[in-house]
Structures are given as C-alpha cells and as structure tokens.
Motif scaffolding. Structure first.
Motif, PDB file in Angstrom:
ATOM      1  N   SER A  13       8.496   2.999  -2.279  1.00 57.39           N
ATOM      2  CA  SER A  13       8.983   2.076  -3.312  1.00 57.39           C
ATOM      3  C   SER A  13       8.734   0.614  -2.959  1.00 57.39           C
ATOM      4  N   GLY A  14       8.694   0.258  -1.700  1.00 58.56           N
ATOM      5  CA  GLY A  14       8.458  -1.124  -1.305  1.00 58.56           C
ATOM      6  C   GLY A  14       7.038  -1.387  -0.828  1.00 58.56           C
ATOM      7  N   ALA A  15       6.150  -0.417  -1.014  1.00 58.42           N
ATOM      8  CA  ALA A  15       4.771  -0.557  -0.533  1.00 58.42           C
ATOM      9  C   ALA A  15       4.035  -1.653  -1.298  1.00 58.42           C
ATOM     10  N   SER A  16       3.220  -2.391  -0.570  1.00 54.81           N
ATOM     11  CA  SER A  16       2.430  -3.470  -1.160  1.00 54.81           C
ATOM     12  C   SER A  16       0.982  -3.007  -1.290  1.00 54.81           C
ATOM     13  N   PHE A  17       0.568  -2.706  -2.511  1.00 51.64           N
ATOM     14  CA  PHE A  17      -0.779  -2.211  -2.772  1.00 51.64           C
ATOM     15  C   PHE A  17      -1.743  -3.378  -2.966  1.00 51.64           C
ATOM     16  N   THR A  18      -2.944  -3.251  -2.400  1.00 51.81           N
ATOM     17  CA  THR A  18      -3.989  -4.243  -2.583  1.00 51.81           C
ATOM     18  C   THR A  18      -5.221  -3.571  -3.166  1.00 51.81           C
ATOM     19  N   LYS A  19      -6.042  -4.344  -3.890  1.00 56.61           N
ATOM     20  CA  LYS A  19      -7.243  -3.825  -4.531  1.00 56.61           C
ATOM     21  C   LYS A  19      -8.471  -4.118  -3.684  1.00 56.61           C
ATOM     22  N   THR A  31      -6.460   1.079  -5.324  1.00 63.79           N
ATOM     23  CA  THR A  31      -5.477   0.287  -4.594  1.00 63.79           C
ATOM     24  C   THR A  31      -5.048   1.075  -3.362  1.00 63.79           C
ATOM     25  N   ALA A  33      -2.248   1.053   0.139  1.00 62.98           N
ATOM     26  CA  ALA A  33      -1.099   0.485   0.840  1.00 62.98           C
ATOM     27  C   ALA A  33      -0.838   1.289   2.103  1.00 62.98           C
ATOM     28  N   TRP A  40      -1.194   6.320   4.509  1.00 64.50           N
ATOM     29  CA  TRP A  40      -1.694   5.436   3.462  1.00 64.50           C
ATOM     30  C   TRP A  40      -1.442   6.048   2.095  1.00 64.50           C
ATOM     31  N   SER A  45      -5.444   1.311 -10.261  1.00 66.34           N
ATOM     32  CA  SER A  45      -4.877   0.203 -11.023  1.00 66.34           C
ATOM     33  C   SER A  45      -4.932   0.435 -12.535  1.00 66.34           C
TER      34      SER A  45
END
Length: 74
Positions: A13-19, A31, A33, A40, A45
């Motif tokens: 729930s607090g994971a920070s996804f990047t593209k 994405t 995280a 992982w 997206s």
C-alpha cells in the motif's frame, strides 16, 4: 518465493512505483516498485486498478527487467 515468504502477502500500500519509458508513455508504461529486500512489484500505468505482479530480483533478471532502468537499485 522470497526466503519462504509469499510475495503476495507483502503489503504494498505504501510502495512508490516509478515508470521506465523510452518515449512519451502515450501507450502506457511498466511501473516498478521495491517492496522488500528481494521483492518487486511490476504494474501497468494504463491499468492502475490491476493488481501488480510480484517478483524476486532473480525472476526480474531472468525476464530481462533491470531495476536500474527505473532509477532503482537491485
């Protein structure tokens, strides 16, 4: 599984996804995280409501997915 841990039992729930995009991302982007020491979550997206798939670092490597392309260290 990561050291006998079910990857889908990890709270993301607090994971920070990047593209990681090679272009303007108009077609959607993968994405990624980090959700644990060797865990992982891989998302889409274009489908943010879809549950991200989860992998170990070894599995990502076998699939040819490099976390460095996302600005993340393995």
């Amino acid at each position: 599984m990561q050291n006998g841990t079910n990857l889908y039992a990890l709270n993301i729930s607090g994971a920070s996804f990047t593209k990681a995009c090679g272009g303007p991302c108009t077609e959607g982007c993968v994405t990624l995280a980090r959700i644990g020491e060797d865990a992982w979550a891989l998302g889409d997206s274009k489908r943010p409501e879809a549950q991200p798939l989860r992998f170990t670092t070894e599995e990502l490597d076998a699939a040819g997915i490099d976390p460095a392309r996302f600005g993340l260290g393995a």
